[in-house]
Design an enzyme around this catalytic site. Structure first.
Site, PDB file in Angstrom:
ATOM      1  N   HIS A 173       6.063  -2.565   3.321  1.00 18.27           N
ATOM      2  CA  HIS A 173       7.718  -2.171   3.356  1.00 18.27           C
ATOM      3  C   HIS A 173       7.913  -0.905   3.657  1.00 18.27           C
ATOM      4  O   HIS A 173       6.641  -0.014   2.978  1.00 18.27           O
ATOM      5  CB  HIS A 173       7.833  -2.901   2.441  1.00 18.27           C
ATOM      6  CG  HIS A 173       7.734  -1.970   0.407  1.00 18.27           C
ATOM      7  ND1 HIS A 173       6.530  -3.146   0.266  1.00 18.27           N
ATOM      8  CD2 HIS A 173       7.934  -0.984   0.134  1.00 18.27           C
ATOM      9  CE1 HIS A 173       6.831  -2.493  -1.299  1.00 18.27           C
ATOM     10  NE2 HIS A 173       7.548  -1.613  -1.183  1.00 18.27           N
ATOM     11  N   HIS A 209      11.544  -7.813   0.013  1.00 20.47           N
ATOM     12  CA  HIS A 209      11.731  -6.861   0.708  1.00 20.47           C
ATOM     13  C   HIS A 209      11.121  -6.096   1.797  1.00 20.47           C
ATOM     14  O   HIS A 209       9.762  -5.855   1.433  1.00 20.47           O
ATOM     15  CB  HIS A 209      12.696  -5.357  -0.438  1.00 20.47           C
ATOM     16  CG  HIS A 209      11.364  -4.536  -0.873  1.00 20.47           C
ATOM     17  ND1 HIS A 209      10.440  -5.139  -1.129  1.00 20.47           N
ATOM     18  CD2 HIS A 209      11.478  -3.210  -0.546  1.00 20.47           C
ATOM     19  CE1 HIS A 209       9.378  -4.284  -1.959  1.00 20.47           C
ATOM     20  NE2 HIS A 209      10.097  -2.595  -1.817  1.00 20.47           N
ATOM     21  N   HIS A 228       8.781   6.479   0.550  1.00 17.50           N
ATOM     22  CA  HIS A 228       6.846   6.437   0.325  1.00 17.50           C
ATOM     23  C   HIS A 228       7.747   4.995   1.747  1.00 17.50           C
ATOM     24  O   HIS A 228       7.986   4.348   1.983  1.00 17.50           O
ATOM     25  CB  HIS A 228       7.164   5.662  -0.758  1.00 17.50           C
ATOM     26  CG  HIS A 228       7.841   4.384  -0.714  1.00 17.50           C
ATOM     27  ND1 HIS A 228       8.210   4.487  -2.050  1.00 17.50           N
ATOM     28  CD2 HIS A 228       7.257   3.305  -1.367  1.00 17.50           C
ATOM     29  CE1 HIS A 228       8.289   3.058  -1.882  1.00 17.50           C
ATOM     30  NE2 HIS A 228       8.133   2.124  -2.062  1.00 17.50           N
ATOM     31  N   HIS A 287       7.550  -3.297 -11.212  1.00 17.87           N
ATOM     32  CA  HIS A 287       8.629  -2.925 -10.994  1.00 17.87           C
ATOM     33  C   HIS A 287       9.711  -4.042 -11.960  1.00 17.87           C
ATOM     34  O   HIS A 287       9.261  -5.848 -11.815  1.00 17.87           O
ATOM     35  CB  HIS A 287       8.794  -3.033  -9.806  1.00 17.87           C
ATOM     36  CG  HIS A 287       8.330  -2.436  -8.682  1.00 17.87           C
ATOM     37  ND1 HIS A 287       8.590  -0.859  -9.216  1.00 17.87           N
ATOM     38  CD2 HIS A 287       7.592  -1.478  -7.551  1.00 17.87           C
ATOM     39  CE1 HIS A 287       7.693  -0.012  -8.187  1.00 17.87           C
ATOM     40  NE2 HIS A 287       7.476  -0.349  -7.333  1.00 17.87           N
ATOM     41  N   TYR A 334       1.455   4.463  -7.571  1.00 17.54           N
ATOM     42  CA  TYR A 334       2.059   4.972  -5.861  1.00 17.54           C
ATOM     43  C   TYR A 334       0.998   6.089  -6.173  1.00 17.54           C
ATOM     44  O   TYR A 334       0.775   6.672  -7.406  1.00 17.54           O
ATOM     45  CB  TYR A 334       2.897   5.549  -6.494  1.00 17.54           C
ATOM     46  CG  TYR A 334       4.776   4.940  -6.038  1.00 17.54           C
ATOM     47  CD1 TYR A 334       5.134   4.733  -5.233  1.00 17.54           C
ATOM     48  CD2 TYR A 334       5.084   3.434  -6.879  1.00 17.54           C
ATOM     49  CE1 TYR A 334       5.873   3.450  -4.802  1.00 17.54           C
ATOM     50  CE2 TYR A 334       6.146   2.987  -7.293  1.00 17.54           C
ATOM     51  CZ  TYR A 334       6.999   2.803  -5.735  1.00 17.54           C
ATOM     52  OH  TYR A 334       7.620   1.486  -5.663  1.00 17.54           O
ATOM     53  N   GLU A 336       2.844   3.952  -1.427  1.00 16.30           N
ATOM     54  CA  GLU A 336       2.324   2.666  -2.326  1.00 16.30           C
ATOM     55  C   GLU A 336       1.287   0.812  -1.926  1.00 16.30           C
ATOM     56  O   GLU A 336       1.470   1.025  -1.374  1.00 16.30           O
ATOM     57  CB  GLU A 336       3.468   1.895  -2.848  1.00 16.30           C
ATOM     58  CG  GLU A 336       3.888   0.794  -3.999  1.00 16.30           C
ATOM     59  CD  GLU A 336       5.438  -0.123  -4.375  1.00 16.30           C
ATOM     60  OE1 GLU A 336       5.517  -0.135  -4.773  1.00 16.30           O
ATOM     61  OE2 GLU A 336       5.876   0.571  -2.978  1.00 16.30           O
TER      62      GLU A 336
END
Length: 309
Positions: free
Chosen positions: A153, A202, A216, A248, A257, A267
């Site tokens: 993503h 996502h 990112h 998260h 990261y 990431e």
């Protein structure tokens, strides 16, 4: 179905030799092609070991930040459908011809309200996974570095995240899995949105910030253990780590990261829950954004909110 997935991220790097060492040796991506573009820029194309299309990452020498994103659709006819929806939304759409992007077919191109360039296509040269598709092994025996299987993503910034959310909904058929809002009231300001078209938690996230910037782009890993191992390898390779292994709150994913040699943030990401269009959107309020982004420390570091390319 329309948009199936994020097909490729095309980003700029300041030094191709350093970038190749990072993406090939540390992340373990496979180089599939290199060339010089019409404007003289050197380009290198990569894929992860579990990706079957020709490439998912393009590096272009000369600067930093994102050049464009490619989005793959399920059917050729989906291109025409998205073109119509984009025009209805008020976007200026142009056609792109097969070969403008190596090993990518005909499609369309437009600039989003956030000033990012999106390309939509259906055909890509089939390269094959590293384990094949007939009685495959679980993973390649000789992985290099992190051995990232695939692009996952990206997160971009926009002066108007709410407008971008509407564009992604109306044009791409995306839906929001999670949001950060100024309040729970109906008349709220949108701070960020995490969006997808499938069961992936996502594919693209948009947060408030300057137009056209990259926060990112991320590569998928299988497990929390893989995330920890990736951080160890980054330390061995002197890769600057932005955020050490953590979870998260938003998406529930596990993450590290870090920065490539040019300063683009990367990431590696694992976990997260399955998304469905009928699942209620998870809403976070601004006072809890620290816990939403970094569940364990519950606070943001300054680099994470200010460093963009």
């Amino acid at each position: 179905m329309g948009i199936m997935r994020l097909g490729y991220a095309h980003v700029r790097v300041t030094d191709m030799a350093e970038a190749k060492d990072h993406y090939a040796s540390t992340l373990g991506l496979y180089e599939t092609h290199s060339d010089t573009a019409a404007d003289g820029a050197k380009r290198t194309f990569y894929k992860g070991w579990d990706e079957w299309d020709h490439h998912s990452l393009v590096l272009e020498e000369g600067g930093v930040g994102v050049v464009k994103y490619g989005w793959k659709v399920e059917h050729e006819s989906d291109i025409d459908d998205i073109e119509s929806k984009a025009k209805a939304f008020g976007l200026t759409v142009e056609r792109m011809a097969k070969g403008e992007n190596p090993e990518i077919g005909d499609g369309i191109r437009f600039t989003t309200p956030s000033e990012h360039v999106f390309e939509v296509y259906h055909q890509a040269t089939a390269y094959g996974t590293e384990v094949g598709s007939h009685n495959p092994d679980a993973f390649p025996r000789h992985l290099v570095g992190v051995g990232a299987p695939a692009l996952d993503h990206s997160l971009i910034t926009s002066e108007d995240p709410k407008l971008m959310e509407r564009m992604l909904t109306d044009v791409f058929g995306f839906y929001a899995t999670e949001r950060v809002q100024t309040s729970l009231d109906e008349d709220h300001d949108l701070v960020g949105t995490w969006m997808t078209s499938n069961n992936q938690i996502h594919q693209l996230a948009v947060i408030g910030g300057p137009q056209g910037k990259l926060h990112h782009f991320a590569f998928r890993l299988d497990s929390w253990n893989d995330v920890g191992r990736a951080a160890d390898l980054m330390t061995m390779d002197d890769v600057p780590i932005d955020v050490t292994p953590t979870r998260h709150g938003i998406t529930r994913g596990q993450t590290v990261y870090f920065f490539d040699p040019s300063g683009n943030r990367n990431e590696v990401f694992s976990g997260g829950y399955l998304a469905f269009p009928d699942r209620p959107t998870t809403v976070w309020t601004v006072d809890q954004i620290g816990r939403g982004i970094f569940y364990h420390s519950r606070e943001l570091n300054e680099r994470f909110t200010t460093v963009l390319t």
